[in-house]
Design an enzyme around this catalytic site. Structure first.
Site, short mmCIF file in Angstrom:
data_model
loop_
_atom_site.label_atom_id
_atom_site.label_comp_id
_atom_site.label_asym_id
_atom_site.label_seq_id
_atom_site.Cartn_x
_atom_site.Cartn_y
_atom_site.Cartn_z
N ASP A 46 0.83 -1.20 0.00
CA ASP A 46 0.00 0.00 0.00
C ASP A 46 0.87 1.26 0.00
O ASP A 46 1.52 1.57 1.01
CB ASP A 46 -0.89 -0.03 1.25
CG ASP A 46 -1.83 1.15 1.36
OD1 ASP A 46 -1.87 1.97 0.42
OD2 ASP A 46 -2.52 1.26 2.39
N ASP B 87 -1.98 5.77 -4.92
CA ASP B 87 -2.24 4.89 -3.79
C ASP B 87 -2.62 3.50 -4.27
O ASP B 87 -3.75 3.27 -4.72
CB ASP B 87 -3.36 5.49 -2.92
CG ASP B 87 -3.65 4.65 -1.68
OD1 ASP B 87 -2.96 3.63 -1.47
OD2 ASP B 87 -4.56 5.02 -0.92
#
Length: 430
Positions: free
Chosen positions: A111, A326
């Protein structure tokens, strides 16, 4: 070392169930922004009393206001805390990472929008570790068996390279009340053939059932350590440590993300989806010259200028706008004006208050969808048209892959956009 570097395959989670509203609620909790479009979910201030001996003690101490996510429920629009089942608690893709000596294997969510590396643990003798904290979260032997069932569990006692981090702790909490917390230590982390030595790892000693219900074994954050949750002092992330490690050449101080789709198995790349650490995959680059733009890391993210966008033939100026990339986000979130322009260009599209998102007819032909592109430091990169659709919304409608960012001051460009590019991150543009 270069000969040992390999792709880190991004494996599709077959148990993941796509839900537009659940994914949006996840982002409301992750980034704590207030929606600017109508719907059941909103952020509110909730007073909590912190007494002399901790939470729940009414005497001594002081009150503070915490922003929590709430939901309007029932005909009277009663405000309630968001139920766990309203949020997406699973990961669409997972990657293999090993920790320790000898290596223990985990399936983690990589992430770029967070900076913690955590795994869970079921420590039989917690006192042996003291107050340790590990900043990259994985399931470990400090948790009870019911919470770790079906997961790979990290056991620091079985690693000869594990070291305690005295006095360090960590806690992650979300507006729906779900939490994870524990201690910290360091160990060797290997990903794609590249070993990051003495990497801080967060060991979960407590974990909400919502975290444990997913298929993955934890999370590996690729953002900057300034947003790391370890206390009293944040720790550096694997990417930061990789770039500082002396035995890794400066030309290898980077990582890349090539986010394909399991649905594209008939494409030339067979829907390949992977990360690389320490090198750029030339096959994925396909002879193109990489385009680089400076990163603003002051907020802890991979953030860049994004001052224009295109919807079909319409160019939209967005003076002063920025965006972050992201990989831990399935959707793309942009400002309301741009969102409206995108769905105005799709026949039959509408905003649905109950699902708090834009929908469009499922039977929309690809040639009726607009080309949507976002600026990255002066050059626009388009969303693949198939990724404008995220999830079935029922009644012949589809939940769109681009939604409102609410009052956030920057865009969040998640998988919806990242699937159309080959992204590389490095602290050194040379």
């Amino acid at each position: 070392m270069a000969n040992n570097l390999t792709r880190v395959i991004r494996e599709h989670n077959p148990k993941y169930h796509r839900s537009g509203p659940k994914s949006y609620v996840f982002l409301l909790n992750k980034y704590k922004f207030s929606p600017t479009k109508p719907g059941p979910y909103f952020l509110s201030g909730k007073v909590q009393q912190k007494g002399k001996y901790g939470m729940g003690r009414l005497f001594g101490g002081k009150a503070h206001v915490q922003r929590v996510l709430q939901k309007k429920s029932g005909a009277a629009a009663q405000h309630i805390d968001v139920p766990t089942e309203d949020q997406q608690n699973d990961s669409l893709y997972l990657s293999t990472v090993t920790i320790g000596t000898p290596p223990q294997t985990f399936k983690l969510d990589l992430d770029t929008g967070s900076a913690d590396l955590w795994v869970s643990t079921r420590l039989s003798s917690p006192s042996r570790l003291g107050h340790t904290l590990i900043d990259h979260q994985v399931f470990s032997t400090a948790l009870s068996k019911p919470l770790t069932q079906g997961h790979n569990v990290y056991d620091p006692k079985k690693s000869s390279t594990f070291k305690n981090t005295s006095g360090a702790t960590w806690k992650i909490s979300y507006g729906d009340g779900s939490t994870a917390s524990g201690i910290v230590g360091t160990d060797n982390v290997t990903i794609g053939g590249l070993t990051v030595e003495n990497q801080s790892i967060e060991l979960a000693k407590t974990l909400s059932t919502s975290f444990a219900s997913g298929v993955g074994d934890g999370l590996l954050g690729l953002a900057y350590g300034t947003i790391n949750t370890v206390r009293p002092k944040p720790v550096t992330t694997p990417v930061e440590n990789m770039m500082a490690q002396k035995d890794i050449p400066q030309t290898s101080e980077l990582f890349t993300a090539y986010l394909g789709s399991y649905k594209d198995k008939n494409d030339p790349d067979h829907g390949a989806s992977f990360y690389t650490f320490g090198y750029i995959d030339q096959k994925a680059l396909a002879g193109q010259t990489p385009y680089y733009t400076p990163i603003d890391s002051s907020n802890g993210f991979w953030q860049f200028k994004s001052t224009t966008a295109s919807v079909g033939s319409k160019k939209i100026q967005r003076a002063g706008n920025t965006a972050i990339a992201d990989t831990g986000t399935t959707l793309a979130l942009v400002d309301d004006n741009l969102c409206q322009a995108i769905y105005d260009a799709i026949p039959g599209a509408k905003y649905d208050e109950q699902q708090q998102g834009y929908l469009f007819p499922t039977n929309t032909q690809v040639d009726r969808l607009p080309v949507v592109a976002f600026d990255v430091g002066g050059k626009e990169f388009a969303v693949q048209k198939e990724d404008l659709a995220f999830a079935d919304a029922g009644h012949g409608m589809t939940y769109g892959g681009i939604q409102s960012r609410g009052d956030l001051p920057f865009d969040i460009l998640g998988d919806t956009w990242l699937k159309g590019v080959y992204a590389a991150g490095s602290h050194d543009l040379s």
